[in-house]
Motif scaffolding. Sequence first.
Motif, PDB file in Angstrom:
ATOM      1  N   ILE A 365       0.838  -1.209   0.000  1.00  0.00           N
ATOM      2  CA  ILE A 365       0.000   0.000   0.000  1.00  0.00           C
ATOM      3  C   ILE A 365       0.870   1.256   0.000  1.00  0.00           C
ATOM      4  O   ILE A 365       0.546   2.267  -0.649  1.00  0.00           O
ATOM      5  CB  ILE A 365      -0.939  -0.036   1.216  1.00  0.00           C
ATOM      6  N   LYS A 399      -2.513  -5.279  -5.620  1.00  0.00           N
ATOM      7  CA  LYS A 399      -2.513  -3.876  -6.096  1.00  0.00           C
ATOM      8  C   LYS A 399      -3.735  -3.598  -6.956  1.00  0.00           C
ATOM      9  O   LYS A 399      -4.327  -2.515  -6.869  1.00  0.00           O
ATOM     10  CB  LYS A 399      -1.236  -3.604  -6.888  1.00  0.00           C
ATOM     11  N   ILE A 402      -6.778  -3.084  -4.587  1.00  0.00           N
ATOM     12  CA  ILE A 402      -6.774  -1.778  -3.921  1.00  0.00           C
ATOM     13  C   ILE A 402      -7.040  -0.671  -4.930  1.00  0.00           C
ATOM     14  O   ILE A 402      -7.779   0.290  -4.644  1.00  0.00           O
ATOM     15  CB  ILE A 402      -5.428  -1.569  -3.204  1.00  0.00           C
ATOM     16  N   VAL A 422      -8.079   5.134   3.985  1.00  0.00           N
ATOM     17  CA  VAL A 422      -7.484   3.819   3.738  1.00  0.00           C
ATOM     18  C   VAL A 422      -6.830   3.356   5.041  1.00  0.00           C
ATOM     19  O   VAL A 422      -5.907   4.017   5.538  1.00  0.00           O
ATOM     20  CB  VAL A 422      -6.442   3.869   2.605  1.00  0.00           C
ATOM     21  N   VAL A 433      -8.291  -4.656   5.297  1.00  0.00           N
ATOM     22  CA  VAL A 433      -7.975  -3.458   4.512  1.00  0.00           C
ATOM     23  C   VAL A 433      -9.298  -2.771   4.217  1.00  0.00           C
ATOM     24  O   VAL A 433     -10.156  -3.328   3.526  1.00  0.00           O
ATOM     25  CB  VAL A 433      -7.233  -3.818   3.219  1.00  0.00           C
ATOM     26  N   ILE A 435     -11.345   0.618   2.789  1.00  0.00           N
ATOM     27  CA  ILE A 435     -11.349   1.835   1.959  1.00  0.00           C
ATOM     28  C   ILE A 435     -12.742   2.444   2.073  1.00  0.00           C
ATOM     29  O   ILE A 435     -13.724   1.867   1.586  1.00  0.00           O
ATOM     30  CB  ILE A 435     -10.988   1.513   0.502  1.00  0.00           C
ATOM     31  N   THR A 475     -12.546  -7.836  -8.307  1.00  0.00           N
ATOM     32  CA  THR A 475     -11.993  -7.651  -6.967  1.00  0.00           C
ATOM     33  C   THR A 475     -12.407  -8.779  -6.034  1.00  0.00           C
ATOM     34  O   THR A 475     -11.582  -9.343  -5.290  1.00  0.00           O
ATOM     35  CB  THR A 475     -12.461  -6.308  -6.402  1.00  0.00           C
TER      36      THR A 475
END
Length: 507
Positions: A365, A399, A402, A422, A433, A435, A475
């Motif tokens: 990240i 990656k 995210i 984040v 994680v 968001i 995702t």
Amino acid sequence: MIPRISGLIYRLAAPRSLRKQLLAISILILSGLLLLIGVLQYFLMRDFIYSNRAKSMETQIRSVPHELFFNFLTYTSDGNGKNAGPKIPSGGLRSDGNRRPLLLDAHTTIAIYSSDGTFRDFQQETLSDSTAPRLSDEEYKQLLVHTTERATGKYKLITAEDGSEHLAVFMSLGRPGNAKLLLQMSVDTGPLSDVIMQQLLIFAALSLVALLAGLFMYLPALRKTLIPLSNMGETAHIIDAGNLDVRFPVEQGQNEIDKLALSFNSMLERLEISFHNEREAKEQMRRFAADASHELRTPLTSIHGFLEVLLRGAADNKEQLYNSLHAMHGESKRINKLVEDLLLLARMDGAPQLRVKELLLGEIISEMQPHLLVLAGNRKVIFDISNGISGKYDPDKIKQVILNLFHNAVQHTDPEKGTIYVAMPVRNAHVEVTIRDNGSGISAEHLPHIFDRFYRSDSSRTRKYGGSGLGLSITKSIVEAHGGEIKASSEPGTGTSFTITLPYLKN
């Protein structure tokens, strides 16, 4: 050939109904038991009656003074004055010659056997209807050795010359210095056999009555017992592919039937789930084909339109030619992106091939921070990253996850007042994680479907932000391939939060 014929006869004669089969088997078992009881009763009853009769005869013998039997015999001596043994008189019970008969029934006989082989039947004295049956001398000699004066209840069956059967008991008689005598009392077994047969006939009649009464009572009970099985048959008859939600009745009072019903209900539940999943898969495939066709048709139609414009003469105008080529280039990139996403989803649905290696999730990240800040523009971005959390991940796929979520947050937040958060907290055996944004949010009716392929809420159907509706599906597939899960929560007008849960390696 014979086994085939017997098998055919059995198939023709055997009842097809379960109730009739149970009834027939019950009748056979009950009849066999009654027959066995009758046979056992005959032998046991005969031995019991014969033993009781023998004991009563022994008691009757012991009640008569032994002197009375000795008076039957007159002892004489030879010329030297020695005892020559017993001599059977011509008749009479007393020395004075007067006759006195014993009070016995007409079927009872009395006889005496001496150790010198003399056998005397007292038929005249007892007024018996038949003569006393006689054994062989060898048998009498054996009885003389083993017989005592005590009552034992033992008896012996003797067949007379006329073929009749007699029940005989024996008792030893004797005086010191005299020959040993064996007293025999016998009775014809005909009347005893008549009593036994009479009792057997009574037993047979009572057994027949009990069998008939049991059948009349057994039929309603059997019919009632098979009601749960009949209910299952009726339920199975109405179940088909259209109504798999029907279940067999349980708790009908029979453990075996209830277990069978539970097993069938479990099977029906699995079938219902399978049919439901199959219908859902077909529906998703139908929607997928329609959405994919729609997504591909739009850029192809646009390219086709620009080509027609160029063919009509717009190619001579450099400005129009440049604009058309630029637009077609953008549409071709869009098609290429859509095809790549579809291929990625196909690979993730099959056997996802991840290039995992042990790395620090926080570093991934941190490497993306400059890129994410560029995408955010004037929006405020807050990072709260925990360091030192390692795990086995595919860095490129992580990656991409995210980036997809961050890009989704950018699209749905205000360019000037938007805030994106984040964070990476650790929860028990997993790392999260998160968001979160303060954008427009997602309505409740659209929230359960945001991970479906080609799904977009009504507010985003205008293609203001572009995209094909595959980003969140990709995702989710990547996260699940890493052994994690993704959840979304949102309130319209407040914002949306996506939380990814991934396993990590504990130090």
